[in-house]
Structure formats: structure tokens, C-alpha cells
Scaffold this motif. Sequence first.
Motif, PDB file in Angstrom:
ATOM      1  N   ASP A 206       0.824  -1.207   0.000  1.00 63.56           N
ATOM      2  CA  ASP A 206       0.000   0.000   0.000  1.00 63.56           C
ATOM      3  C   ASP A 206       0.861   1.262   0.000  1.00 63.56           C
ATOM      4  O   ASP A 206       1.916   1.318   0.624  1.00 63.56           O
ATOM      5  CB  ASP A 206      -0.925   0.020   1.219  1.00 63.56           C
ATOM      6  N   THR A 207       0.377   2.270  -0.712  1.00 61.55           N
ATOM      7  CA  THR A 207       0.975   3.607  -0.730  1.00 61.55           C
ATOM      8  C   THR A 207      -0.151   4.614  -0.546  1.00 61.55           C
ATOM      9  O   THR A 207      -1.330   4.292  -0.721  1.00 61.55           O
ATOM     10  CB  THR A 207       1.730   3.888  -2.050  1.00 61.55           C
ATOM     11  N   PHE A 208       0.216   5.846  -0.208  1.00 61.54           N
ATOM     12  CA  PHE A 208      -0.792   6.880   0.000  1.00 61.54           C
ATOM     13  C   PHE A 208      -0.146   8.248  -0.153  1.00 61.54           C
ATOM     14  O   PHE A 208       1.076   8.382  -0.120  1.00 61.54           O
ATOM     15  CB  PHE A 208      -1.461   6.744   1.376  1.00 61.54           C
ATOM     16  N   VAL A 209      -0.995   9.254  -0.318  1.00 66.29           N
ATOM     17  CA  VAL A 209      -0.557  10.645  -0.387  1.00 66.29           C
ATOM     18  C   VAL A 209      -1.093  11.353   0.843  1.00 66.29           C
ATOM     19  O   VAL A 209      -2.272  11.241   1.182  1.00 66.29           O
ATOM     20  CB  VAL A 209      -1.071  11.333  -1.678  1.00 66.29           C
ATOM     21  N   LEU A 210      -0.194  12.071   1.519  1.00 67.25           N
ATOM     22  CA  LEU A 210      -0.553  12.845   2.699  1.00 67.25           C
ATOM     23  C   LEU A 210       0.126  14.196   2.585  1.00 67.25           C
ATOM     24  O   LEU A 210       1.347  14.254   2.410  1.00 67.25           O
ATOM     25  CB  LEU A 210      -0.110  12.104   3.969  1.00 67.25           C
ATOM     26  N   ASN A 211      -0.660  15.275   2.634  1.00 72.59           N
ATOM     27  CA  ASN A 211      -0.114  16.632   2.500  1.00 72.59           C
ATOM     28  C   ASN A 211       0.729  16.772   1.230  1.00 72.59           C
ATOM     29  O   ASN A 211       1.832  17.316   1.255  1.00 72.59           O
ATOM     30  CB  ASN A 211       0.704  17.018   3.734  1.00 72.59           C
ATOM     31  N   ASN A 212       0.217  16.236   0.127  1.00 72.73           N
ATOM     32  CA  ASN A 212       0.849  16.325  -1.195  1.00 72.73           C
ATOM     33  C   ASN A 212       2.184  15.599  -1.303  1.00 72.73           C
ATOM     34  O   ASN A 212       2.982  15.905  -2.179  1.00 72.73           O
ATOM     35  CB  ASN A 212       1.014  17.786  -1.631  1.00 72.73           C
ATOM     36  N   VAL A 213       2.455  14.640  -0.417  1.00 76.77           N
ATOM     37  CA  VAL A 213       3.672  13.832  -0.464  1.00 76.77           C
ATOM     38  C   VAL A 213       3.264  12.367  -0.596  1.00 76.77           C
ATOM     39  O   VAL A 213       2.388  11.897   0.135  1.00 76.77           O
ATOM     40  CB  VAL A 213       4.533  14.029   0.801  1.00 76.77           C
ATOM     41  N   GLN A 214       3.898  11.671  -1.527  1.00 72.79           N
ATOM     42  CA  GLN A 214       3.645  10.243  -1.735  1.00 72.79           C
ATOM     43  C   GLN A 214       4.455   9.430  -0.721  1.00 72.79           C
ATOM     44  O   GLN A 214       5.658   9.661  -0.563  1.00 72.79           O
ATOM     45  CB  GLN A 214       4.065   9.853  -3.149  1.00 72.79           C
ATOM     46  N   TYR A 215       3.800   8.495  -0.033  1.00 73.01           N
ATOM     47  CA  TYR A 215       4.458   7.695   0.989  1.00 73.01           C
ATOM     48  C   TYR A 215       4.347   6.208   0.681  1.00 73.01           C
ATOM     49  O   TYR A 215       3.379   5.757   0.084  1.00 73.01           O
ATOM     50  CB  TYR A 215       3.830   7.943   2.368  1.00 73.01           C
ATOM     51  N   GLU A 216       5.371   5.470   1.143  1.00 76.62           N
ATOM     52  CA  GLU A 216       5.364   4.023   1.079  1.00 76.62           C
ATOM     53  C   GLU A 216       5.487   3.470   2.490  1.00 76.62           C
ATOM     54  O   GLU A 216       6.019   4.131   3.386  1.00 76.62           O
ATOM     55  CB  GLU A 216       6.520   3.493   0.223  1.00 76.62           C
ATOM     56  N   ILE A 217       5.028   2.264   2.679  1.00 81.26           N
ATOM     57  CA  ILE A 217       5.109   1.589   3.966  1.00 81.26           C
ATOM     58  C   ILE A 217       6.386   0.764   4.002  1.00 81.26           C
ATOM     59  O   ILE A 217       6.677   0.024   3.066  1.00 81.26           O
ATOM     60  CB  ILE A 217       3.871   0.710   4.176  1.00 81.26           C
ATOM     61  N   TYR A 218       7.170   0.924   5.068  1.00 82.49           N
ATOM     62  CA  TYR A 218       8.408   0.162   5.153  1.00 82.49           C
ATOM     63  C   TYR A 218       8.464  -0.770   6.361  1.00 82.49           C
ATOM     64  O   TYR A 218       9.364  -1.608   6.449  1.00 82.49           O
ATOM     65  CB  TYR A 218       9.635   1.076   5.136  1.00 82.49           C
ATOM     66  N   ASN A 219       7.511  -0.669   7.274  1.00 80.67           N
ATOM     67  CA  ASN A 219       7.516  -1.580   8.420  1.00 80.67           C
ATOM     68  C   ASN A 219       6.118  -1.650   9.014  1.00 80.67           C
ATOM     69  O   ASN A 219       5.451  -0.622   9.171  1.00 80.67           O
ATOM     70  CB  ASN A 219       8.517  -1.118   9.480  1.00 80.67           C
ATOM     71  N   ILE A 220       5.688  -2.855   9.324  1.00 81.06           N
ATOM     72  CA  ILE A 220       4.412  -3.075   9.999  1.00 81.06           C
ATOM     73  C   ILE A 220       4.697  -3.892  11.248  1.00 81.06           C
ATOM     74  O   ILE A 220       5.226  -5.002  11.163  1.00 81.06           O
ATOM     75  CB  ILE A 220       3.404  -3.810   9.091  1.00 81.06           C
ATOM     76  N   ILE A 221       4.384  -3.325  12.396  1.00 83.87           N
ATOM     77  CA  ILE A 221       4.596  -3.997  13.677  1.00 83.87           C
ATOM     78  C   ILE A 221       3.243  -4.514  14.167  1.00 83.87           C
ATOM     79  O   ILE A 221       2.345  -3.734  14.476  1.00 83.87           O
ATOM     80  CB  ILE A 221       5.198  -3.050  14.735  1.00 83.87           C
ATOM     81  N   ASP A 222       3.116  -5.819  14.223  1.00 82.41           N
ATOM     82  CA  ASP A 222       1.883  -6.461  14.661  1.00 82.41           C
ATOM     83  C   ASP A 222       2.090  -6.967  16.083  1.00 82.41           C
ATOM     84  O   ASP A 222       2.927  -7.834  16.328  1.00 82.41           O
ATOM     85  CB  ASP A 222       1.560  -7.625  13.719  1.00 82.41           C
ATOM     86  N   ASP A 223       1.338  -6.430  17.036  1.00 83.24           N
ATOM     87  CA  ASP A 223       1.470  -6.867  18.429  1.00 83.24           C
ATOM     88  C   ASP A 223       0.451  -7.943  18.799  1.00 83.24           C
ATOM     89  O   ASP A 223       0.256  -8.252  19.969  1.00 83.24           O
ATOM     90  CB  ASP A 223       1.388  -5.679  19.388  1.00 83.24           C
ATOM     91  N   LEU A 224      -0.204  -8.493  17.779  1.00 84.79           N
ATOM     92  CA  LEU A 224      -1.182  -9.577  17.925  1.00 84.79           C
ATOM     93  C   LEU A 224      -2.466  -9.150  18.634  1.00 84.79           C
ATOM     94  O   LEU A 224      -3.247  -9.989  19.057  1.00 84.79           O
ATOM     95  CB  LEU A 224      -0.558 -10.794  18.620  1.00 84.79           C
ATOM     96  N   SER A 225      -2.695  -7.845  18.732  1.00 82.68           N
ATOM     97  CA  SER A 225      -3.921  -7.344  19.351  1.00 82.68           C
ATOM     98  C   SER A 225      -5.040  -7.172  18.332  1.00 82.68           C
ATOM     99  O   SER A 225      -6.180  -6.952  18.712  1.00 82.68           O
ATOM    100  CB  SER A 225      -3.660  -5.999  20.031  1.00 82.68           C
ATOM    101  N   GLY A 226      -4.689  -7.245  17.056  1.00 84.56           N
ATOM    102  CA  GLY A 226      -5.639  -6.934  15.982  1.00 84.56           C
ATOM    103  C   GLY A 226      -5.338  -5.589  15.357  1.00 84.56           C
ATOM    104  O   GLY A 226      -5.796  -5.281  14.267  1.00 84.56           O
ATOM    105  N   LEU A 227      -4.556  -4.776  16.091  1.00 86.13           N
ATOM    106  CA  LEU A 227      -4.098  -3.488  15.584  1.00 86.13           C
ATOM    107  C   LEU A 227      -2.612  -3.587  15.269  1.00 86.13           C
ATOM    108  O   LEU A 227      -1.927  -4.477  15.769  1.00 86.13           O
ATOM    109  CB  LEU A 227      -4.329  -2.384  16.614  1.00 86.13           C
ATOM    110  N   CYS A 228      -2.110  -2.683  14.455  1.00 86.26           N
ATOM    111  CA  CYS A 228      -0.680  -2.682  14.143  1.00 86.26           C
ATOM    112  C   CYS A 228      -0.204  -1.241  13.990  1.00 86.26           C
ATOM    113  O   CYS A 228      -0.993  -0.329  13.739  1.00 86.26           O
ATOM    114  CB  CYS A 228      -0.395  -3.490  12.879  1.00 86.26           C
ATOM    115  N   ASN A 229       1.089  -1.060  14.149  1.00 84.71           N
ATOM    116  CA  ASN A 229       1.733   0.221  13.886  1.00 84.71           C
ATOM    117  C   ASN A 229       2.393   0.128  12.519  1.00 84.71           C
ATOM    118  O   ASN A 229       3.156  -0.804  12.258  1.00 84.71           O
ATOM    119  CB  ASN A 229       2.770   0.550  14.950  1.00 84.71           C
ATOM    120  N   VAL A 230       2.101   1.101  11.660  1.00 77.49           N
ATOM    121  CA  VAL A 230       2.552   1.095  10.273  1.00 77.49           C
ATOM    122  C   VAL A 230       3.497   2.280  10.073  1.00 77.49           C
ATOM    123  O   VAL A 230       3.075   3.437  10.163  1.00 77.49           O
ATOM    124  CB  VAL A 230       1.351   1.195   9.311  1.00 77.49           C
TER     125      VAL A 230
END
Length: 95
Positions: free
Chosen positions: A64-88
Motif C-alpha cells: 500500500d501507498t498513499f498521499v498525505l499533504n501532497n507527499v507520496q508515501y510508502e510503507i516500510y515496516n508493519i509492527i503487529d502486536d497480535l492485538s488486531g491493531l498494528c503500527n505502520v
Amino acid sequence: MRAFNSNDMDALINSFGEKLLLDNGSAITVIFEQDEIAIQTTEGLIQTTENYFTCRHDQITYDDTFVLNNVQYEIYNIIDDLSGLCNVYYRGLNA
């Protein structure tokens, strides 16, 4: 860690989150966060900010990629703590 049920995840994300439109057309709700990082070296202090957001683990991938404040971003790390939520963790594509 105990996993959240779907209702608990939605309550948290919807209470504190904001919409983020991914380049694939999906809209997800995320909580934007940041960490300040400081490292003392022999050359002096190095400081930087690491940006990330929290979202439901089933709504995001490394592709996944996205634009935020006119800047294109890529995801480089996803931390899954097994709660169902993750830090991206994300960075500018041409940074």
C-alpha cells in the motif's frame, strides 16, 4: 497481549482516528503518531522523527501507498502486536 474484538478495535480507531485514502482506492481510519529518536554519537547528537499510524491489521499491506499533504508515501515496516491493531511506519517515496 490480549486481542481486541472487532467492536473494541472500531471504538478505539473511530474515537481517535482520521480517514486515510490509500492509492488503491481504499479508505481506512488510522491514528497518526510519531516517535522522537535521539542518538548520542562521538560527533554529537542526532535527532529525527519517525512517523507511523495505528490501524486494523487486516486493512494494510506492505504494497500500500498513499498521499498525505501532497507527499507520496510508502510503507516500510508493519509492527503487529497480535492485538488486531498494528503500527505502520511510512516514509516518502523519494526521501
